[in-house]
Design a protein around this motif. Structure first.
Motif, short mmCIF file in Angstrom:
data_model
loop_
_atom_site.label_atom_id
_atom_site.label_comp_id
_atom_site.label_asym_id
_atom_site.label_seq_id
_atom_site.Cartn_x
_atom_site.Cartn_y
_atom_site.Cartn_z
N ALA A 138 -0.44 -5.92 4.15
CA ALA A 138 -0.96 -4.81 3.35
C ALA A 138 -1.90 -3.89 4.12
N LYS A 139 -1.62 -3.70 5.40
CA LYS A 139 -2.46 -2.77 6.18
C LYS A 139 -2.36 -1.35 5.65
N THR A 140 -1.19 -0.98 5.11
CA THR A 140 -1.03 0.38 4.57
C THR A 140 -1.91 0.59 3.34
N ALA A 141 -2.18 -0.48 2.57
CA ALA A 141 -3.07 -0.35 1.42
C ALA A 141 -4.46 0.08 1.87
N LEU A 142 -4.93 -0.51 2.94
CA LEU A 142 -6.24 -0.17 3.48
C LEU A 142 -6.26 1.26 4.01
N MET A 143 -5.20 1.63 4.72
CA MET A 143 -5.14 2.98 5.29
C MET A 143 -5.01 4.05 4.20
N SER A 144 -4.12 3.83 3.24
CA SER A 144 -3.93 4.84 2.21
C SER A 144 -5.11 4.90 1.26
N GLY A 145 -5.65 3.73 0.89
CA GLY A 145 -6.84 3.73 0.04
C GLY A 145 -8.02 4.41 0.71
N GLY A 146 -8.20 4.13 2.00
CA GLY A 146 -9.29 4.75 2.75
C GLY A 146 -9.09 6.24 2.93
N TYR A 189 -5.71 -5.05 0.82
CA TYR A 189 -5.68 -5.61 2.18
C TYR A 189 -6.12 -7.08 2.18
N LEU A 190 -7.22 -7.35 1.48
CA LEU A 190 -7.74 -8.72 1.46
C LEU A 190 -6.78 -9.68 0.77
N SER A 191 -5.97 -9.17 -0.14
CA SER A 191 -5.02 -10.05 -0.83
C SER A 191 -3.85 -10.45 0.07
N ASN A 192 -3.60 -9.65 1.11
CA ASN A 192 -2.48 -9.94 2.02
C ASN A 192 -2.73 -9.22 3.36
#
Length: 117
Positions: free
Chosen positions: A33-41, A26-29
């Protein structure tokens, strides 16, 4: 150390790793990359829960960890392939492709832990 306690500790760590990867993605984009934050979380949180439940001796949590980690490995295989193809095509996807590949490797290692224990 029993197999369940090792697996439980592993999955707590794996979950924290996934959460941190989601934050890094998320921080990289932040715009894309909101899905990265949601899926990682989400999957990171689930992995922590499976780990805690395994530490408490609940055998069904190991099956839940198997299922969710297989789903993750499949998704990471697909997403890392897409990321590397985009990078090869000239898109600035090196960080994303590398991060997802790292998450795939960690998922495969987690499946190995479940298999051996």
């Amino acid at each position: 150390m029993s197999g369940m306690s090792f697996s439980g500790r592993w999955f707590v760590g794996f979950g924290i790793f996934l959460i941190l990867c989601g934050v890094a993605g998320y921080l990289s984009n932040p715009a894309g990359a909101k899905t990265a934050l949601m899926s990682g979380g989400t999957f990171g949180g689930l992995s922590v829960v499976w780990g805690v439940l395994m530490l408490r001796g609940l055998v069904w949590a190991k099956m839940a960890a198997w299922i969710s980690t297989i789903v993750l490995a499949a998704a990471f295989t697909w997403r890392s392939s897409a990321g590397w193809m985009a990078y090869a095509g000239g898109e600035p996807k090196l960080f994303a492709a590398s991060l997802i590949t790292l998450m795939l490797v960690a998922s495969l290692a987690s499946l190995a832990v479940l298999w051996r224990r």
